[in-house]
Design a protein around this motif. Structure first.
Motif, PDB file in Angstrom:
ATOM      1  N   LEU A   1      -3.547   0.656   7.579  1.00  0.00           N
ATOM      2  CA  LEU A   1      -3.639   1.433   6.492  1.00  0.00           C
ATOM      3  C   LEU A   1      -3.654   2.914   6.491  1.00  0.00           C
ATOM      4  O   LEU A   1      -3.140   3.876   5.820  1.00  0.00           O
ATOM      5  CB  LEU A   1      -4.446   0.791   5.489  1.00  0.00           C
TER       6      LEU A   1
ATOM      7  N   HIS B   1      -1.071   5.974   5.689  1.00  0.00           N
ATOM      8  CA  HIS B   1      -1.652   7.267   4.886  1.00  0.00           C
ATOM      9  C   HIS B   1      -1.392   8.383   5.484  1.00  0.00           C
ATOM     10  O   HIS B   1      -0.795   9.570   4.762  1.00  0.00           O
ATOM     11  CB  HIS B   1      -3.128   6.811   4.561  1.00  0.00           C
TER      12      HIS B   1
ATOM     13  N   TYR C   1       0.846  -1.215   0.142  1.00  0.00           N
ATOM     14  CA  TYR C   1       0.186  -0.010   0.014  1.00  0.00           C
ATOM     15  C   TYR C   1       0.983   1.163   0.005  1.00  0.00           C
ATOM     16  O   TYR C   1       0.658   2.122  -0.735  1.00  0.00           O
ATOM     17  CB  TYR C   1      -0.944  -0.063   1.162  1.00  0.00           C
TER      18      TYR C   1
END
Length: 178
Positions: free
Chosen positions: A69, A73, A28
């Motif tokens: 995640l 981010h 990611y």
């Protein structure tokens, strides 16, 4: 249908969390940044924040992967903003150039030495010796006093008078040249 069977148990230790979610997190972060090395920095910071907030790493508080995640981010956004706030970093074209020391041209050193010698010629021998000991040989006033065989106060006084003499004598010429 039993809801407990659909929720995957999460390891309570960090090693288990890293094994379970590490590959997805690095993937990611790499997609976010487009740079594998920057992604590794982001993931490292994400693991540090996860370790600090280990109490949030349970499925009872929501998805662990979702939380990780979101943290990744946020870290990526923070790093992007901090790079925008700093001046642009300039990369050297070659490693040799990056490690090279800046050196003035020998002609500049010769010219500077000639100017200093000319200025020193306009001082009395006592003032000249004090200036040379302190500014040219880079000694402290105490060390210069020992070398000259005079008290420290005398060296300080000679320096003061020598610099004042040079300023009054040469400052008008410098202003005219400019």
């Amino acid at each position: 249908m039993d809801t407990k069977s659909t929720i995957r148990p999460v390891a309570t230790d960090m090693d288990g969390v890293i094994r379970e979610h590490g590959a997805a997190l690095i993937s990611y972060a790499t997609r976010l940044t487009g740079d594998r090395y920057l992604a590794e920095d982001i993931v490292q910071e994400t693991w540090l924040r996860a370790w600090r907030h280990a109490d949030r790493l349970s499925n009872g508080n929501g998805s662990v992967r979702g939380w990780l995640l979101r943290v990744a981010h946020n870290v990526a956004v923070d790093q992007h903003r901090s790079r925008k706030a700093r001046p642009t970093e300039v990369a050297f074209e070659s490693e040799e150039l990056a490690n090279r020391a800046v050196q003035s041209a020998p002609s500049d050193e010769v010219e500077s030495r000639m100017v200093v010698d000319e200025l020193l010629d306009h001082l009395s021998p006592a003032h000249r010796s004090a200036v040379v000991e302190v500014y040219v040989t880079d000694r402290t006033t105490a060390s210069a006093a020992t070398a000259l065989g005079v008290p420290v106060g005398t060296v300080k006084s000679r320096l003061h008078h020598a610099i004042r003499s040079l300023r009054t004598r040469f400052a008008p010429r410098v202003l005219e040249a400019a």
